[in-house]
Design an enzyme around this catalytic site. Structure first.
Site, PDB file in Angstrom:
ATOM      1  N   HIS A   1       1.220  -1.390   0.318  1.00  0.00           N
ATOM      2  CA  HIS A   1      -0.166   0.341  -0.398  1.00  0.00           C
ATOM      3  C   HIS A   1       1.044   1.142   0.031  1.00  0.00           C
ATOM      4  O   HIS A   1       2.542   1.332  -0.207  1.00  0.00           O
ATOM      5  CB  HIS A   1      -1.071   0.146   1.583  1.00  0.00           C
ATOM      6  CG  HIS A   1      -1.396  -1.423   1.171  1.00  0.00           C
ATOM      7  ND1 HIS A   1      -2.607  -1.760   0.520  1.00  0.00           N
ATOM      8  CD2 HIS A   1      -1.959  -2.198   1.791  1.00  0.00           C
ATOM      9  CE1 HIS A   1      -2.920  -2.548   1.137  1.00  0.00           C
ATOM     10  NE2 HIS A   1      -2.521  -3.127   1.883  1.00  0.00           N
TER      11      HIS A   1
ATOM     12  N   GLU B   1      -2.394   0.500   7.745  1.00  0.00           N
ATOM     13  CA  GLU B   1      -1.939  -0.848   7.246  1.00  0.00           C
ATOM     14  C   GLU B   1      -0.042  -0.090   6.344  1.00  0.00           C
ATOM     15  O   GLU B   1       0.039  -1.016   6.682  1.00  0.00           O
ATOM     16  CB  GLU B   1      -2.481  -1.930   6.419  1.00  0.00           C
ATOM     17  CG  GLU B   1      -1.336  -2.983   5.730  1.00  0.00           C
ATOM     18  CD  GLU B   1      -2.438  -3.959   5.093  1.00  0.00           C
ATOM     19  OE1 GLU B   1      -3.451  -3.364   4.487  1.00  0.00           O
ATOM     20  OE2 GLU B   1      -1.889  -4.784   4.563  1.00  0.00           O
TER      21      GLU B   1
ATOM     22  N   HIS C   1       2.407  -7.414   4.244  1.00  0.00           N
ATOM     23  CA  HIS C   1       1.540  -6.387   4.586  1.00  0.00           C
ATOM     24  C   HIS C   1       0.756  -7.169   5.708  1.00  0.00           C
ATOM     25  O   HIS C   1       1.244  -8.034   6.812  1.00  0.00           O
ATOM     26  CB  HIS C   1       0.522  -7.507   3.626  1.00  0.00           C
ATOM     27  CG  HIS C   1       0.318  -6.941   2.097  1.00  0.00           C
ATOM     28  ND1 HIS C   1      -0.704  -6.185   1.518  1.00  0.00           N
ATOM     29  CD2 HIS C   1       1.215  -7.311   1.582  1.00  0.00           C
ATOM     30  CE1 HIS C   1      -0.163  -5.625   0.087  1.00  0.00           C
ATOM     31  NE2 HIS C   1       0.836  -6.789   0.119  1.00  0.00           N
TER      32      HIS C   1
ATOM     33  N   GLU D   1       1.756 -11.959   4.983  1.00  0.00           N
ATOM     34  CA  GLU D   1       0.802 -11.099   5.849  1.00  0.00           C
ATOM     35  C   GLU D   1       0.656 -11.348   7.799  1.00  0.00           C
ATOM     36  O   GLU D   1       1.132 -12.568   7.886  1.00  0.00           O
ATOM     37  CB  GLU D   1      -1.370 -11.919   5.890  1.00  0.00           C
ATOM     38  CG  GLU D   1      -1.299 -11.746   4.743  1.00  0.00           C
ATOM     39  CD  GLU D   1      -1.586 -10.563   4.328  1.00  0.00           C
ATOM     40  OE1 GLU D   1      -2.354  -9.906   3.061  1.00  0.00           O
ATOM     41  OE2 GLU D   1      -1.633  -9.102   5.504  1.00  0.00           O
TER      42      GLU D   1
END
Length: 440
Positions: free
Chosen positions: A274, A288, A341, A404
């Site tokens: 992101h 995030e 992430h 993640e």
């Protein structure tokens, strides 16, 4: 008058003898002090560092039997003067012990089914965690049947009976470098992969930077020295460039990239998920995009300390398209692409923990290696390795995974993720996994 002289002569004799005695005592004291400030190295090799701590660079080494002069002591470190008048620091407890520094890249493998990792080298020290059989750790040094290691971003200890010194990676701080020079007639032009690539005065990361090359620059090949190329640019300037930061191009029969046998030789692209107008998963503290950048920057710093060529898809709060992220990896011929992430779900507190994703079957080994390391002493649940149809993996021709590292809308995960200890855990786990991946 004669009476006066008779009295004066004994007094002169007494003064003379006192002076002689004083000089003798002073000379003796000086010799004793000199001997007290000179120590003999009993260990086979001891590293001399630029400062009083294991984090300081190694400036040279001394071998067993050599004498060094102590200038002062500070926090169990000796400031010393070598025979060539160099000033450096040596750990006082290493004079008679064997040191393995991070710079010499010694590895140890846990040989027991489970080993306690402690804060100090004794059985009464706090247990920081446990390491399972086969876990590889960077070894700093050994003393009194205890081994000091790097563990989750900090210095820790394990009983020497539970760890075996198993391998030595390629040193990133060579003490002596005498490479064999040769010329490869199949190479004509080298193309620079990254902006600001260092061109050095000699074939080593320790040599001074003469100038920098821009991404896409073509360099004329002159010769090969070890893992370095001697080159000349369009201005006629010559220097050395590492073979892992350039592509062989400009001719029809360019040789393939050099085989990677250690992490220090690798090019790693770190992708902070992101950024900019894309905040990612929202959270009460921060989004995030902020969490991923924090982890990516810490991981980049850790890898660079080990001599790795690191490329970041972003190093600030900027928007980078998915296409550009994959392109950066492909263009750099990355040896690994790590996308960072933090997840979230529609229902808060529904899922917890870490997950490792891959797309191409060839990347499964990298994913499993990283996930295995993330299972060790993870304060959060580990959800294993999974197939993931993500653009940055699907369109990536280089070994790539997406991590993640927790759920931002899970109360427990969120409280854990923001701590420095968890960030250190994540960074060290990825680092150790990459080290294992390239070593094997």
């Amino acid at each position: 008058m004669k009476k006066f002289n008779k009295l004066k002569q004994p007094r002169n004799l007494i003064v003379f003898l006192a002076i002689i005695l004083f000089i003798s005592i002073t000379t003796f004291s000086t010799l004793v002090l000199a001997n007290q400030n000179t120590i003999k190295v009993d260990a086979s090799v001891v590293n001399i560092r630029t400062g009083p701590g294991l984090s300081y660079d190694i400036m040279t080494q001394v071998v067993g039997g050599e004498k060094i002069n102590i200038i002062k002591e500070e926090n169990e470190w000796y400031k010393i003067r070598l025979s060539n008048d160099q000033i450096g620091w040596v750990a006082s407890w290493l004079i008679g012990n064997t040191e393995f520094s991070a710079a010499s890249n010694k590895l140890g493998t846990i040989s027991a089914e489970s080993a306690n990792i402690r804060s100090e080298g004794n059985l009464d020290a706090t247990i920081l965690g446990k390491a399972t059989k086969g876990t590889e750790l960077t070894v700093l040094f050994q003393q009194n049947n205890w081994t000091q290691i790097q563990y989750n971003g900090q210095v820790a200890w394990v009983s020497s009976d539970l760890i075996e010194i198993t391998a030595e990676k390629k040193s990133i701080i060579p003490i002596v470098y005498s490479p064999k020079t040769n010329e490869d007639t199949s190479i004509e032009i080298l193309t620079v992969r990254s902006e600001g690539t260092n061109i050095r005065s000699g074939p080593s990361v320790n040599e001074s930077v003469l100038f920098k090359a821009s991404k896409g620059d073509n360099l004329t090949y002159i010769s090969t020295e070890g893992e370095w190329y001697k080159i000349k640019n369009s201005k006629g300037q010559t220097g050395y460039v590492a073979n892992w930061v350039v592509d062989l191009s400009g001719n029809q029969t360019a040789a393939p990239s050099a085989n990677i046998s250690s992490l220090s030789e690798a090019t790693i692209v770190i992708d902070a998920g992101h950024g900019g107008e894309d905040p990612g998963a929202p959270a009460s503290s921060y989004n995030e995009k902020q969490a991923t950048l924090k982890t990516a920057m810490a991981l980049s710093s850790r890898l660079k300390q080990a001599g790795v060529n690191v490329i970041l898809t972003r190093n600030s709060d900027d928007f980078v398209s998915l296409n550009d992220r994959a392109y950066i990896s492909n263009q750099a011929s990355a040896d690994a692409f790590i996308s960072i992430h933090y997840d979230s779900t529609e229902i808060p507190n529904e899922i917890s923990g870490t997950t490792t994703y891959y797309y191409h079957e060839n990347d499964k080994n990298l994913a499993e290696t990283i996930n295995k390391q993330l299972q060790i002493n993870n304060p959060l649940p580990n959800n294993g390795t999974r197939f993931g149809d993500y653009y940055v993996l699907r369109e990536n021709t280089r070994p790539s995974v997406l991590l993640e590292l927790g759920y931002l809308n899970n109360t427990v995960d969120q409280a854990t993720i923001y701590t420095d200890s968890y960030q250190a855990f994540a960074v060290e786990s990825i680092y150790q996994a990459l080290n294992n991946y390239f070593s094997s």
